[in-house]
Design an enzyme around this catalytic site. Structure first.
Site, short mmCIF file in Angstrom:
data_model
loop_
_atom_site.label_atom_id
_atom_site.label_comp_id
_atom_site.label_asym_id
_atom_site.label_seq_id
_atom_site.Cartn_x
_atom_site.Cartn_y
_atom_site.Cartn_z
N LEU A 90 0.83 -1.20 0.00
CA LEU A 90 0.00 0.00 0.00
C LEU A 90 0.87 1.25 0.00
O LEU A 90 1.91 1.29 0.64
CB LEU A 90 -0.87 0.03 1.26
CG LEU A 90 -1.91 -1.09 1.37
CD1 LEU A 90 -2.49 -1.12 2.78
CD2 LEU A 90 -3.01 -0.88 0.35
N LYS A 123 -4.91 -1.19 10.17
CA LYS A 123 -3.76 -1.80 9.50
C LYS A 123 -3.01 -2.62 10.55
O LYS A 123 -2.35 -2.07 11.44
CB LYS A 123 -2.85 -0.72 8.90
CG LYS A 123 -1.70 -1.29 8.12
CD LYS A 123 -1.02 -0.20 7.32
CE LYS A 123 0.08 -0.74 6.44
NZ LYS A 123 1.16 -1.38 7.17
N GLU A 180 -3.43 -10.93 7.60
CA GLU A 180 -2.26 -10.63 8.41
C GLU A 180 -2.22 -11.57 9.61
O GLU A 180 -3.19 -11.69 10.34
CB GLU A 180 -2.38 -9.17 8.88
CG GLU A 180 -1.10 -8.54 9.29
CD GLU A 180 -0.29 -7.97 8.12
OE1 GLU A 180 -0.61 -8.24 6.95
OE2 GLU A 180 0.69 -7.28 8.41
N LYS A 295 -10.03 1.76 1.70
CA LYS A 295 -10.17 1.06 0.41
C LYS A 295 -11.46 1.49 -0.27
O LYS A 295 -12.51 1.55 0.40
CB LYS A 295 -10.25 -0.46 0.64
CG LYS A 295 -9.02 -1.03 1.29
CD LYS A 295 -9.17 -2.51 1.62
CE LYS A 295 -7.92 -3.00 2.33
NZ LYS A 295 -8.05 -4.34 2.88
N CYS A 412 39.93 5.20 19.22
CA CYS A 412 38.92 4.15 19.13
C CYS A 412 38.75 3.50 20.51
O CYS A 412 39.74 3.04 21.10
CB CYS A 412 39.35 3.10 18.10
SG CYS A 412 38.30 1.65 18.13
N CYS A 415 40.07 -0.41 20.16
CA CYS A 415 41.46 -0.82 19.95
C CYS A 415 42.46 0.27 20.30
O CYS A 415 43.67 0.03 20.29
CB CYS A 415 41.67 -1.27 18.51
SG CYS A 415 41.63 0.09 17.34
#
Ligand code: IVH
Length: 698
Positions: A90, A123, A180, A295, A412, A415
């Site tokens: 839709l 829905k 559904e 609809k 970082c 590391c």
């Protein structure tokens, strides 16, 4: 010989009895005590073996066998099935104005002077499916899939308690219903609690849980998850009903569940009032809805309206605004991804947003934090829309006190390597590359992911585990795992969650994936910008790994003892000239190979694996080497799919029409390209003719 057979049968009989005992024990624990004594995968294995024995020796089948008791099955895979008509999606409306536009467009298209009857339905936020009935008997269940082809889930639908398998009364000979499947919010909560206790997968929301539960090879699991459904589409003889509302009422009388909040309206004001009413009360529903669907009620009008691209013109989904709540931002942590990007993540005081507990939100990047002036300790408004990661909408400055500014790291956090900000990019990256643990882990996870090597039983969790146990540190280690395990004191099968059978299965899955297509192999490295499409382009242009690596080597040279890209080389220029690739991609690809470790690893991998050459174009394809231009919107296939299909059959797809063009495929709304093609006298195909052309390929 006969003696061998006899001995074998005795062995199988013993194995069969043991299987029955074990499965029955698992079932008892699972169903009566809510306890899993083995993993789902191990259980599936047992059921598959049981099926095998029962098929091979039907005379052995015992009434105690789990196969004889409940109608549950364990399947090996889902078959692919074509839909009777495409399962469309839709278009969305986000405001009353969008809905008004939708109605006006319909009126203009149909030349209507009145407001058409609109059937309004919630829905449902679940997973769609189609179910076919023949003479009142349920015969086939299919997932949506790509809308054209879905997966056969007949056996799974059979175990949905509220789904009727035999229809009573006056039933059309052929009937298909679509709807559904959903999981109630409460069942979702219970499921996640159980999953947590059993160290199983935690689902992000009821929709994912419904989807994961429906697509289970072992239908016993589907049965246990208590799914429900609503039907919203009926496909059958024209005489069944002449409008959506009546069709749904009739189908409900045949025994199907339909949603109770379905109404017909004849004015925009009434539609919007109903929408608002449902929006305000939707949290009290036991299932999630994410909007209302409007609809055109009358089927004859629907037919006249047809569809554009993949959505019908006669329907629209009016989405509810995203859910927002306020909570405290307790901390900001940095996550380092596969390509070294540092992403700040907000840790939130747990808060319920529309039934889902949220504890994290993405902050995207350093600029986003500055732009929104987000500080640790702030009270923030967060938004969750669908299943996307929640976002921070704004800081509630009037509530700010004792908040602390977040200093974006200069190193970082994983590391310790330096971080850099590339000009024109909002992202900050760790320069550690394959020396950074986060990047190694991210790369390994990418390498085994579905789109790359797709190694069954080797997901993110397992990779992390094997990495921490020093069993897999790089790509090649994956393929040496079995051999190394033979001489290793650290036996995988001794760790909880592994088991002998799952280790054997893992080794088998790794072995299987040693046969890999060239494009997946290239994609597997996770080189920046070399996604699936670019990996395919490279494969298509170089055909074999041998040629590709030669050309990569020829594009590099040594300068001051370092491997660098040779921008003047013919090979480099050839890379750049590949249609659709571009220098950004090529440079990243080659940069990857300037690292000697990467080069060596790829060279080692090619001695371990069988990398299939790129499949050459079908010899007898009618469109091989033809130049095709697509224009306008297609309805059966998306333009992307059509383009892929054309390329698969050996055609070259171009963006503009020239004298060299062989075919122009013109969908709806074609403009200047169609005009030019007509002027040049080029063969023009409509979508139907295009479909015919490709479906007659042999
Ligand atoms: S009608 C051609 N009605 O929403 C029309 N869809 O984005 C097909 N959905 O894929 C859909 N509730 O999964 C329709 N009452 C409803 C619906 C509904 C949920 C889902 C459906 C579809 C998606 C469309």
């Amino acid at each position: 010989m006969i003696e061998d057979l006899f001995n074998n049968k005795i062995k199988v009989t013993a194995e069969y009895q043991a299987l029955i005992a074990k499965i029955n024990l698992c079932d008892k624990k699972y169903y009566q005590e809510d306890d899993s004594i083995i993993s789902d995968a191990e259980y599936d294995e047992l059921r598959i073996r049981l099926n095998e024995i029962e098929q091979q020796y039907p005379e052995l089948i015992s009434k105690d066998s789990p196969s004889q008791k409940v109608g549950y099955v364990v399947q090996k895979d889902f078959n692919k099935v074509s839909h009777s008509t495409a399962m469309l999606s839709l278009a969305n409306a986000f405001s009353g104005k969008d809905v008004d536009d939708f109605i006006v467009k319909i009126q203009n298209f149909l030349n209507l002077s009145y407001f058409p009857e609109i059937c309004v339905e919630p829905k449902i936020d679940g997973i769609s499916f189609a179910a076919r009935f023949e003479n009142g008997k349920f015969v086939l269940g299919i997932t949506r899939g790509d809308g054209v082809v879905g997966e056969d889930i007949t056996e799974n639908i059979k175990v949905i308690k509220s789904f009727p398998l035999e229809l009573q009364g006056e039933v059309p000979n052929r009937l298909e219903v679509r709807g559904e499947m959903y999981m109630t919010k409460n069942n979702f909560k219970i499921l996640n609690q159980q999953q947590e206790e059993n160290s199983g997968k935690i689902f992000a929301n009821p929709r994912n849980a419904a989807s994961g539960s429906l697509r289970q090879l072992n239908t016993q699991i589907t049965a246990k998850r208590n799914l429900d459904y609503f039907i919203y589409t009926v496909l059958t003889d024209d005489s069944f009903a002449d409008n959506q509302y009546d069709a749904l009422q009739k189908i409900s009388k045949l025994g199907f569940s339909i949603n109770p909040y379905i109404k017909i309206f004849k004015s925009l004001d009434d539609i919007i009032a109903f929408y608002q009413n449902i929006n305000e009360t939707r949290y009290s529903l036991v299932y999630d809805i994410d909007g209302m669907v409007y609809k055109v009620n009358n089927f004859a009008l629907q037919e006249r309206l047809g569809h554009v691209a993949r959505s019908p013109r006669w329907a629209i989904a009016h989405k509810f605004p995203a859910e927002t709540v306020t909570t405290k931002l307790e901390d900001i942590v940095i996550q380092v991804g596969r390509t070294g990007v540092l992403t700040p993540v907000a840790c939130l005081a747990a808060v319920n947003v529309g039934g889902v507990m949220v504890t994290k939100a993405t902050l995207h990047n350093e600029d986003e934090i500055k732009r929104k002036d987000i500080q640790i300790g702030d009270i923030v408004t967060i938004q969750r829309a669908g299943d996307v990661i929640p976002q921070i909408l704004k800081v509630n400055f009037d509530k700010r006190s004792n908040s602390k500014q977040f200093i974006f790291p200069k190193k970082c956090p994983v590391c310790g390597a330096a971080v850099e900000r590339i000009a024109d990019e909002a992202m900050t990256r760790c320069v550690g590359g394959m020396k950074c643990e986060a990047q190694i882990l991210g790369s390994l996870k990418h390498f085994v992911s579905k789109e790359a090597f797709n190694i069954d039983g080797l997901g993110e969790k397992q990779i992390e585990f094997l990495y921490r146990k020093n069993l897999i540190k790089n790509f090649t280690d994956i393929f040496y795992l079995e051999k190394k395990q033979q001489d290793s004191a650290i036996k995988l099968e001794n760790f909880s969650g592994w088991g002998k059978k799952s280790v054997e299965n893992l080794f088998a899955a790794i072995k299987l994936q040693k046969n890999i297509s060239l494009d997946k192999f290239i994609y597997g490295f996770g080189i920046r910008y070399v996604g699936q499409n670019n990996a395919k382009l490279l494969a298509k242009n170089y055909l074999s790994i041998k040629i590709l690596l030669e050309e990569i080597s020829n594009s590099l040279c040594i300068e001051n003892d370092k491997i660098v890209i040779n921008y003047d080389s013919v090979s480099y220029k050839n890379f750049i000239n590949i249609d659709g690739l571009g220098d950004k991609v090529v440079n990243k690809l080659l940069e990857y190979f300037t690292d000697q470790d990467n080069f060596d690893m790829v060279n080692e991998l090619i001695t371990i694996l069988h990398i299939k050459n790129f499949e050459l174009v079908q010899q007898n394809s009618k469109i091989a080497n033809k130049i095709i231009v697509f224009t306008g919107s297609l309805e059966i296939m998306s333009r992307f799919e059509a383009k892929n299909m054309a390329e698969k059959l050996g055609a070259k797809v171009q963006g503009s029409v020239s004298k060299k063009t062989d075919y122009v495929v013109a969908g709806e709304g074609s403009g200047s390209k169609l005009k030019k093609a007509t002027e040049l006298g080029i063969t023009i195909l409509d979508e139907k003719e295009w479909q015919d052309l490709i479906s007659t390929q042999n």
